[in-house]
Each structure stands twice: as structure tokens, then as C-alpha cells.
Design a protein around this motif. Sequence first.
Motif, PDB file in Angstrom:
ATOM      1  N   ALA A   1       9.960   4.411 -17.998  1.00  0.00           N
ATOM      2  CA  ALA A   1       8.918   4.670 -18.985  1.00  0.00           C
ATOM      3  C   ALA A   1       8.136   5.940 -18.637  1.00  0.00           C
ATOM      4  N   HIS A   2       7.826   6.087 -17.352  1.00  0.00           N
ATOM      5  CA  HIS A   2       7.070   7.271 -16.944  1.00  0.00           C
ATOM      6  C   HIS A   2       7.918   8.531 -17.015  1.00  0.00           C
ATOM      7  N   ALA A   3       9.188   8.409 -16.747  1.00  0.00           N
ATOM      8  CA  ALA A   3      10.071   9.576 -16.871  1.00  0.00           C
ATOM      9  C   ALA A   3      10.111  10.052 -18.318  1.00  0.00           C
ATOM     10  N   ASP A   4      10.188   9.097 -19.264  1.00  0.00           N
ATOM     11  CA  ASP A   4      10.167   9.452 -20.686  1.00  0.00           C
ATOM     12  C   ASP A   4       8.854  10.133 -21.060  1.00  0.00           C
ATOM     13  N   ALA A   5       7.762   9.573 -20.558  1.00  0.00           N
ATOM     14  CA  ALA A   5       6.453  10.161 -20.857  1.00  0.00           C
ATOM     15  C   ALA A   5       6.338  11.570 -20.276  1.00  0.00           C
ATOM     16  N   MET A   6       6.868  11.761 -19.072  1.00  0.00           N
ATOM     17  CA  MET A   6       6.823  13.080 -18.454  1.00  0.00           C
ATOM     18  C   MET A   6       7.692  14.076 -19.212  1.00  0.00           C
ATOM     19  N   ASP A   7       8.810  13.593 -19.772  1.00  0.00           N
ATOM     20  CA  ASP A   7       9.661  14.468 -20.588  1.00  0.00           C
ATOM     21  C   ASP A   7       8.872  15.026 -21.765  1.00  0.00           C
ATOM     22  N   VAL A   8       8.098  14.153 -22.402  1.00  0.00           N
ATOM     23  CA  VAL A   8       7.273  14.593 -23.532  1.00  0.00           C
ATOM     24  C   VAL A   8       6.246  15.622 -23.077  1.00  0.00           C
TER      25      VAL A   8
ATOM     26  N   LEU B   1      -3.275   2.721 -12.258  1.00  0.00           N
ATOM     27  CA  LEU B   1      -3.492   1.593 -11.361  1.00  0.00           C
ATOM     28  C   LEU B   1      -3.150   0.254 -12.008  1.00  0.00           C
ATOM     29  N   ALA B   2      -3.435   0.126 -13.306  1.00  0.00           N
ATOM     30  CA  ALA B   2      -3.155  -1.136 -13.995  1.00  0.00           C
ATOM     31  C   ALA B   2      -1.652  -1.420 -14.011  1.00  0.00           C
ATOM     32  N   THR B   3      -0.841  -0.369 -14.269  1.00  0.00           N
ATOM     33  CA  THR B   3       0.617  -0.532 -14.285  1.00  0.00           C
ATOM     34  C   THR B   3       1.131  -0.860 -12.892  1.00  0.00           C
ATOM     35  N   ILE B   4       0.565  -0.177 -11.892  1.00  0.00           N
ATOM     36  CA  ILE B   4       0.983  -0.434 -10.513  1.00  0.00           C
ATOM     37  C   ILE B   4       0.675  -1.882 -10.127  1.00  0.00           C
ATOM     38  N   GLN B   5      -0.458  -2.395 -10.567  1.00  0.00           N
ATOM     39  CA  GLN B   5      -0.819  -3.796 -10.288  1.00  0.00           C
ATOM     40  C   GLN B   5       0.253  -4.746 -10.826  1.00  0.00           C
ATOM     41  N   ARG B   6       0.760  -4.450 -12.031  1.00  0.00           N
ATOM     42  CA  ARG B   6       1.801  -5.308 -12.635  1.00  0.00           C
ATOM     43  C   ARG B   6       3.114  -5.206 -11.854  1.00  0.00           C
ATOM     44  N   VAL B   7       3.404  -4.017 -11.315  1.00  0.00           N
ATOM     45  CA  VAL B   7       4.611  -3.858 -10.496  1.00  0.00           C
ATOM     46  C   VAL B   7       4.470  -4.660  -9.201  1.00  0.00           C
ATOM     47  N   LEU B   8       3.312  -4.535  -8.568  1.00  0.00           N
ATOM     48  CA  LEU B   8       3.091  -5.241  -7.306  1.00  0.00           C
ATOM     49  C   LEU B   8       3.074  -6.750  -7.490  1.00  0.00           C
ATOM     50  N   ASP B   9       2.663  -7.189  -8.682  1.00  0.00           N
ATOM     51  CA  ASP B   9       2.639  -8.622  -8.973  1.00  0.00           C
ATOM     52  C   ASP B   9       3.961  -9.115  -9.539  1.00  0.00           C
TER      53      ASP B   9
ATOM     54  N   LEU C   1       0.834  -1.203   0.000  1.00  0.00           N
ATOM     55  CA  LEU C   1       0.000   0.000   0.000  1.00  0.00           C
ATOM     56  C   LEU C   1       0.875   1.263   0.000  1.00  0.00           C
ATOM     57  N   GLU C   2       1.974   1.235   0.739  1.00  0.00           N
ATOM     58  CA  GLU C   2       2.870   2.396   0.767  1.00  0.00           C
ATOM     59  C   GLU C   2       3.530   2.608  -0.605  1.00  0.00           C
ATOM     60  N   LEU C   3       3.944   1.505  -1.260  1.00  0.00           N
ATOM     61  CA  LEU C   3       4.516   1.612  -2.599  1.00  0.00           C
ATOM     62  C   LEU C   3       3.463   2.102  -3.582  1.00  0.00           C
ATOM     63  N   LEU C   4       2.242   1.583  -3.454  1.00  0.00           N
ATOM     64  CA  LEU C   4       1.151   2.005  -4.330  1.00  0.00           C
ATOM     65  C   LEU C   4       0.927   3.520  -4.214  1.00  0.00           C
ATOM     66  N   ARG C   5       0.907   4.017  -2.980  1.00  0.00           N
ATOM     67  CA  ARG C   5       0.706   5.451  -2.775  1.00  0.00           C
ATOM     68  C   ARG C   5       1.816   6.258  -3.447  1.00  0.00           C
ATOM     69  N   THR C   6       3.056   5.807  -3.290  1.00  0.00           N
ATOM     70  CA  THR C   6       4.190   6.512  -3.893  1.00  0.00           C
ATOM     71  C   THR C   6       4.082   6.545  -5.419  1.00  0.00           C
ATOM     72  N   LEU C   7       3.757   5.384  -6.000  1.00  0.00           N
ATOM     73  CA  LEU C   7       3.672   5.306  -7.464  1.00  0.00           C
ATOM     74  C   LEU C   7       2.509   6.138  -8.004  1.00  0.00           C
ATOM     75  N   ARG C   8       1.411   6.163  -7.254  1.00  0.00           N
ATOM     76  CA  ARG C   8       0.276   6.980  -7.672  1.00  0.00           C
ATOM     77  C   ARG C   8       0.634   8.467  -7.639  1.00  0.00           C
ATOM     78  N   GLU C   9       1.393   8.870  -6.612  1.00  0.00           N
ATOM     79  CA  GLU C   9       1.819  10.264  -6.507  1.00  0.00           C
ATOM     80  C   GLU C   9       2.749  10.645  -7.656  1.00  0.00           C
ATOM     81  N   LEU C  10       3.445   9.641  -8.205  1.00  0.00           N
ATOM     82  CA  LEU C  10       4.323   9.877  -9.360  1.00  0.00           C
ATOM     83  C   LEU C  10       3.556   9.846 -10.676  1.00  0.00           C
ATOM     84  N   GLY C  11       2.232   9.606 -10.589  1.00  0.00           N
ATOM     85  CA  GLY C  11       1.401   9.686 -11.785  1.00  0.00           C
ATOM     86  C   GLY C  11       1.163   8.384 -12.511  1.00  0.00           C
ATOM     87  N   MET C  12       1.523   7.255 -11.918  1.00  0.00           N
ATOM     88  CA  MET C  12       1.319   5.977 -12.592  1.00  0.00           C
ATOM     89  C   MET C  12      -0.121   5.520 -12.468  1.00  0.00           C
TER      90      MET C  12
END
Length: 311
Positions: free
Chosen positions: A85-92, A66-74, A53-64
Motif C-alpha cells: 500500500a505504501h509503495a503504491d502511495a509513494m508511486d503517486v 504510527l496508527a498503521t504500524i500499531q496494526r502491523v505490530l498487533d 521497536l526495531e521493526l517500528l523504527r524501520t517502518l517509520r523510516e519507510l514513511g508509515m
Amino acid sequence: MDATTLYSIGELSRRTGLPVRTIRFYSDSGVVAPTTRSPAGYRLYDLDALLRLELLRTLRELGMDLATIQRVLDRELSVAEVAAAHADAMDVQIRVLQLRRSVLRVVATRGSDPEETKFMHRLTQLSGEERRRLIDDFIDGTFGTVDAPAVVAMVRAAAPDLPDDPSSEQVAAWVELVELVSDEDFQARMRRTAMYQAAGRMLDIESKAGEQLMTFTRQKVAEAMESGIDPLNDRAALIISDVVHRFAEVFARVPDKEFRDWMAQQFEEAHDPRVDRYWRLVWIVNGWDVVPNLIPVYPWLIQALRNDHAA
């Protein structure tokens, strides 16, 4: 806290700072499932669930999402892979926002109307490849039949390339540049200038005026440019008056407006002010430093000669 401790939703909320309603949603979605239930049917979570849950909160705050976060947690994706990937997207996204900011500043400064604003926005939205293709089409269309490989190579090497984070000045220069290269009259002027430069010969007015007068003229104009004198103001008129009288004496002509226009036309054959403007815009768009002694003096001279107040 240890691995055998179980937490209620309320306790998870207190420890993570997430609302109970949000934790319940994540639990119902299966992202952070309850470890077990109490005899009364309340959901209970272990230490692993708390960490998820703490990791989920952090990743959500970074803009990820929920589906991607689920794959990270799994363990289907690593945090590093997702972060990259998200850093690249944020650069754009950042580049787009920076570009919009620059366009808005130009609009605010110039007081652009709706049509001009839309035009600027369309031009700045072009991809890097589309911008290069636009300039390549201009070069091919302008120099396709001109036997001046050195000049064409120089134009290609200095092709304008709008940066990812352009200043408002660079956006304005890019818009003006696109309008310029789309003009058939300018293309003809650029082609004519290239042909003279490729031939490597002096203009008739230069050869007939003589080296002494031409050196004097270039020196006077260069001094005026270094002093920041506008070719259309009264200070320029005094300089031009002196130059015109010296030329008129050599050519046995009356130093009137007709003679000034003739002089301007002669110099324009190889030193067109619009071509000079093109190079200035290229310098601005590319973010290059302007080297004063490389700025051609004749475009200034031509503008001053065309000024009606220079009589």
C-alpha cells in the motif's frame, strides 16, 4: 541476549539508535509497552519489545504512520500488505514530484510569467481520464459531422497521452497541444484537412501543375527538410524562388508575392501547417520517434511561400 533478558530504556536506546525520549513516547502511546517495571519503578522491556521497536523504527523510516504500524505490530495487518500500500502511495507521490519538476524546468527555460505557470500546472495536474476526455471532446467536436471514419479512427488511435514521468519537452508540447485543440479556427482547419484526405482526390494546383513539377517540388522540399533548413531563412528563399518560377511558368503568372500567396492558399486547403504542428506535438507527447519520410512536405512549403523574404 535471550528471551529472559530485560532491558531498560537506556539499553533499548543504545541497541536501536532511537532517542530515549522517542522510546518513552512509543511506550506511553502503547505501541511498545513495557514488559514490567523494576522495584524502583523503572520500565523494563523484553526481547519481543526490542524486536517490535526495531521493526517500528524501520517502518517509520519507510514513511508509515504510527496508527498503521500499531496494526502491523498487533498482527491486524501484515508487513507485506502495508508495504504494498505504501509503495503504491509513494508511486503517486513520485509521479507528482516528477511532473512538478518537469513543469519547473519548462518555466525556467521559457521564462514563463505567473499566469502561464499556473496554466501549465493546472493542465499537468489533470488525471489520465481527464486528459483523455479533453482530447475525446476535441475529436467529437471536430469530426462529429465529417464522414471520414478512417481519418477519425487514426486521430483517436494516436490520441496524445502524457506519461507519468514526462520530460520538460513533453510538458511544453502538452501545454501547446491543449491550447491548439481548444482553438475553434484550428478545429475548422483539422476538419477541412480530414475532408480532403477522406475524398482522396488531388488538389487543383497539383493536377494542373502536373506530376513532373509536383515530384520535383516534393523532392526539393524533402531535401531541404532533411538538411534541417528552416523554411523562413535565406537558404529556403533560394529553393522557393526556383519552385515559384517553375510554377509561374506553368500557370502563366508573374512569380511575385501575390502568386506565392495564391500557391500557399492552394496547398493549405489540404496541408495546413497547424495540422502538421498538431501531429508533431502528438509525437512528442507520446514519446514516439519521428520518422523523417513520413513528415509531410507541404507545411514546410507553405511556410516558405508565406515568407516575405522568399521573393
